[in-house]
Design an enzyme around this catalytic site. Structure first.
Site, PDB file in Angstrom:
ATOM      1  N   CYS A  48     -28.424  10.276  -1.022  1.00 13.61           N
ATOM      2  CA  CYS A  48     -27.894  10.789   0.245  1.00 13.61           C
ATOM      3  C   CYS A  48     -27.156  12.107   0.041  1.00 13.61           C
ATOM      4  CB  CYS A  48     -26.969   9.756   0.880  1.00 13.61           C
ATOM      5  SG  CYS A  48     -26.094  10.350   2.338  1.00 13.61           S
ATOM      6  N   CYS A  51     -23.520  12.002   1.211  1.00 17.98           N
ATOM      7  CA  CYS A  51     -22.673  11.283   0.255  1.00 17.98           C
ATOM      8  C   CYS A  51     -22.245  12.199  -0.888  1.00 17.98           C
ATOM      9  CB  CYS A  51     -23.397  10.060  -0.290  1.00 17.98           C
ATOM     10  SG  CYS A  51     -23.908   8.858   0.971  1.00 17.98           S
TER      11      CYS A  51
END
Length: 428
Positions: A48, A51
């Site tokens: 991600c 993230c």
């Protein structure tokens, strides 16, 4: 009881430090110890991009909370799926404050300051008592916005104020103090009272004895609506993470749209435009406060998704939160003056301004198509190889299937023609 041996076991068996930071790497065992103290956890996936962008900020948050009773950790949801399922994680990153059996999902701006504010609010009771006169000055210096109950902590107003604090604890600070202490910092005429301190000023909830003679539900609805409207700054930064909260005010949302670079810098002419709008907002706060919520956007893609069209920067756009309709001034944004903005907003209030968007079926279809097109373009710019794989393979398989179906008919026809010719030759 939380013993030293329990702490040692938790840290040694179940947790490990991430890359030398204060962030604790959690595993499935977190489900067994989640009730031990308070936790601030990021649920992430290694692939991600959001993230990865959050990781350095998360490390700073862990460092700031290191000497407190709040432990900061993270969970790799691709490895520990049981934890992700238990906390109902369906997007990355998901940030949750865990306090015993209770879970509070964070939906605000992912900056160190806002994350720490969230933790400080959620780690204490919904309403914190102020018993020292100098504490109000400290609160003013640390919190740009907070709510205060003044008077004895009993009665209808107190009950509703406490209930509102429980509902909005994740979004604001709530305090209670005596009339004597409040008079040293605020203009207190009557008690009980509820007020909001906001940008070096304070405003009271319009409470009177009439509320005691009517249904308590009316006071409940009025106070909740007041808190929801007043918990925002006059001219906040608006992003995808907080715009849905602002929409809940049911006001017109006025956005000054500029574009920040990766260093959060804004071009000089766009900065001048934003400052002009901000000055206008503060000068006319009392006139427009009841109908409009102002803010600025550093990511023009958010405004373009509202307009469903390309939108140059700087620009001004107004969203009707109840109908999804929007308004755009006809003047060149760089030529907008405070007088022109006032005329534009008054025309919206008088319902004479041109209306775009809405919730009709054709508009919803077009909005879905625009969002899909925009998302695909962003994916291609961010990672063309992955985009090609994600969309190229299914399209390739679909093409192969269609080709097989069409070619099968052609081959069957050719076989029938060949057999017919062979039978004809035999007859001759």
């Amino acid at each position: 009881m939380f013993t030293v041996w329990k702490l040692f076991t938790l840290l040694f068996l179940f947790l490990s430090l991430v890359h030398g930071s204060r962030v604790l790497e959690l595993s499935d065992r977190f489900l067994d110890v989640r009730n031990e103290g308070q936790w601030f956890v990021m649920f992430y996936a290694p692939w991600c991009a959001h993230c990865k962008k959050l990781e350095p900020v998360w490390a700073l948050v862990a460092q700031a909370l290191y000497n407190t009773n709040i432990r900061v950790g993270r969970v790799d949801c691709t490895r520990f799926t049981a934890v992700a399922q238990q906390f109902k994680v369906n997007a990355y990153p998901t940030i949750i404050f865990v306090k015993g059996p209770y879970e509070y999902v964070y939906n605000g701006d992912r900056s160190k300051e806002e994350l720490l504010h969230f933790v400080n609010r959620m780690s204490g009771p919904p309403v914190q008592l102020v018993t020292r006169p100098d504490s109000i000055d400290i609160l003013k210096s640390n919190n740009p916005i907070f709510f205060t109950y003044v008077g004895k902590q009993s009665g209808l107003l107190w009950d509703v104020f406490y209930s509102a604090a429980e509902s909005y604890q994740a979004h604001g600070y709530f305090y209670a103090t005596s009339v004597e202490i409040a008079k040293r910092h605020f203009d207190v005429d009557t008690a009980p009272a509820a007020l909001v301190y906001k940008e070096r000023g304070h405003y009271y909830f319009p409470y009177s004895d009439n509320f005691e003679r009517i249904e308590p539900t009316h006071l409940n609805e009025s106070l909740f609506r007041w808190v929801n409207e007043e918990r925002f700054a006059t001219f906040p930064k608006i992003s995808r993470s907080n715009i849905h909260h602002l929409v809940q005010t049911k006001k017109y949302l006025v956005l000054a749209v500029v574009e920040e670079n990766k260093l959060s810098e804004i071009a000089a002419h766009e900065q001048e435009f934003r400052d002009m709008v901000e000055i206008f907002v503060h000068k006319n706060k009392h006139k427009y406060h009841g109908r409009f919520q102002f803010g600025w956007v550093g990511n023009p893609e958010l405004a373009r998704s509202i307009a469903m069209d390309s939108l140059p920067t700087p620009h001004l756009i107004v969203l009707n939160a109840t109908t999804n309709e929007h308004h755009i001034p006809e003047d060149d944004p760089l030529q907008l003056t405070p007088e022109a903005i006032e005329i534009f907003l008054d025309s919206i209030h008088n319902q004479t301004a041109p209306i775009f968007g809405g919730n009709s079926l054709p508009v919803r279809i077009y909005r879905a198509w625009f969002e899909a097109k925009t998302s695909l373009a962003e994916m291609w710019i961010g990672n063309p190889v992955l985009t090609t794989v994600l969309f190229g393979l299914p399209l390739g398989f679909l093409s192969l299937i269609m080709y097989s179906i069409c070619c099968a008919d052609i081959l069957d026809a050719e076989e029938e023609d060949t057999e017919g010719e062979q039978r004809h030759e035999k007859k001759e």
